[in-house]
Design an enzyme around this catalytic site. Sequence first.
Site, PDB file in Angstrom:
ATOM      1  N   ASN A  23       9.533   1.511  10.195  1.00 21.50           N
ATOM      2  CA  ASN A  23       8.606   2.419   9.526  1.00 21.50           C
ATOM      3  C   ASN A  23       7.525   2.853  10.534  1.00 21.50           C
ATOM      4  O   ASN A  23       6.374   2.428  10.477  1.00 21.50           O
ATOM      5  CB  ASN A  23       7.995   1.737   8.294  1.00 21.50           C
ATOM      6  N   GLY A  39      -5.540  11.353   3.347  1.00 21.09           N
ATOM      7  CA  GLY A  39      -6.493  10.311   3.713  1.00 21.09           C
ATOM      8  C   GLY A  39      -6.622   9.189   2.698  1.00 21.09           C
ATOM      9  O   GLY A  39      -7.524   8.356   2.822  1.00 21.09           O
ATOM     10  N   LEU A  40      -5.726   9.144   1.709  1.00 17.99           N
ATOM     11  CA  LEU A  40      -5.852   8.118   0.671  1.00 17.99           C
ATOM     12  C   LEU A  40      -5.551   6.720   1.196  1.00 17.99           C
ATOM     13  O   LEU A  40      -6.146   5.745   0.732  1.00 17.99           O
ATOM     14  CB  LEU A  40      -4.947   8.452  -0.516  1.00 17.99           C
ATOM     15  N   GLY A  41      -4.655   6.616   2.178  1.00 13.94           N
ATOM     16  CA  GLY A  41      -4.371   5.322   2.785  1.00 13.94           C
ATOM     17  C   GLY A  41      -5.620   4.712   3.415  1.00 13.94           C
ATOM     18  O   GLY A  41      -5.846   3.507   3.316  1.00 13.94           O
ATOM     19  N   TYR A  78      -1.418   1.977  10.785  1.00 14.19           N
ATOM     20  CA  TYR A  78      -2.115   0.691  10.845  1.00 14.19           C
ATOM     21  C   TYR A  78      -2.766   0.477  12.207  1.00 14.19           C
ATOM     22  O   TYR A  78      -3.872  -0.062  12.297  1.00 14.19           O
ATOM     23  CB  TYR A  78      -1.178  -0.460  10.493  1.00 14.19           C
ATOM     24  N   ILE A 116       0.879  -1.161   0.000  1.00 14.89           N
ATOM     25  CA  ILE A 116       0.000   0.000   0.000  1.00 14.89           C
ATOM     26  C   ILE A 116       0.924   1.221   0.000  1.00 14.89           C
ATOM     27  O   ILE A 116       1.653   1.446   0.960  1.00 14.89           O
ATOM     28  CB  ILE A 116      -0.993  -0.015   1.186  1.00 14.89           C
ATOM     29  N   TYR A 117       0.930   1.931  -1.103  1.00 17.85           N
ATOM     30  CA  TYR A 117       1.836   3.067  -1.274  1.00 17.85           C
ATOM     31  C   TYR A 117       1.101   4.244  -1.884  1.00 17.85           C
ATOM     32  O   TYR A 117       0.297   4.074  -2.810  1.00 17.85           O
ATOM     33  CB  TYR A 117       3.029   2.697  -2.172  1.00 17.85           C
ATOM     34  N   ILE A 118       1.406   5.418  -1.360  1.00 20.04           N
ATOM     35  CA  ILE A 118       0.859   6.673  -1.862  1.00 20.04           C
ATOM     36  C   ILE A 118       2.034   7.537  -2.301  1.00 20.04           C
ATOM     37  O   ILE A 118       3.024   7.664  -1.562  1.00 20.04           O
ATOM     38  CB  ILE A 118       0.057   7.421  -0.757  1.00 20.04           C
TER      39      ILE A 118
END
Length: 172
Positions: free
Chosen positions: A135, A106-108, A142, A96-98
């Site tokens: 990280n 808020g895309l995550g 999460y 999952i990368y932005i």
Amino acid sequence: MTIHIRKCTLEDLPILQEIGCETFNETFKDQNSPENMKVYLDRAFNANQLETELSNSESAFFFIYVHAEVAGYLKVNVNEAQTEKEGNDSLEIERIYIRKEFQGQGLGHHLINKALELAKEQNKQKIWLGVWEKNEGAIKFYERMGFTQSGTHSFYMGDEKQTDLVMTKMLK
């Protein structure tokens, strides 16, 4: 802000390769040697590898768009495609990368919610992921999304063995 999530196809391979390399490099280049980064990027994001993953019915990639621009992506795995044997009642978020310029919008959350939706559609009991122990920002994200640490596993960055935290969220 107009946000759209779309499943990737083989035709998306060039942009997936570009965004995969870009976002992974942005995220981890400062903590890893250039040699190990190159080895990993060449292995994980070469066209043949991505074509194999895109063609696997037990894996799926999704782009997230802001307006008409690809802002990031999600990769999920089920059943035998999972990187760890978590069982057929699990869905793995492998990536999952932005993109940097879209972070903090808020895309995550949207991508996590997409993974949760997929897991529920497939009657999975839990969703899990691995996140590098160093990280801290991702770990906190999460945790805010309801994941808790359930173990660890090894991740190889070139010739360097690193430790990922395995984080799980139960769905039922």
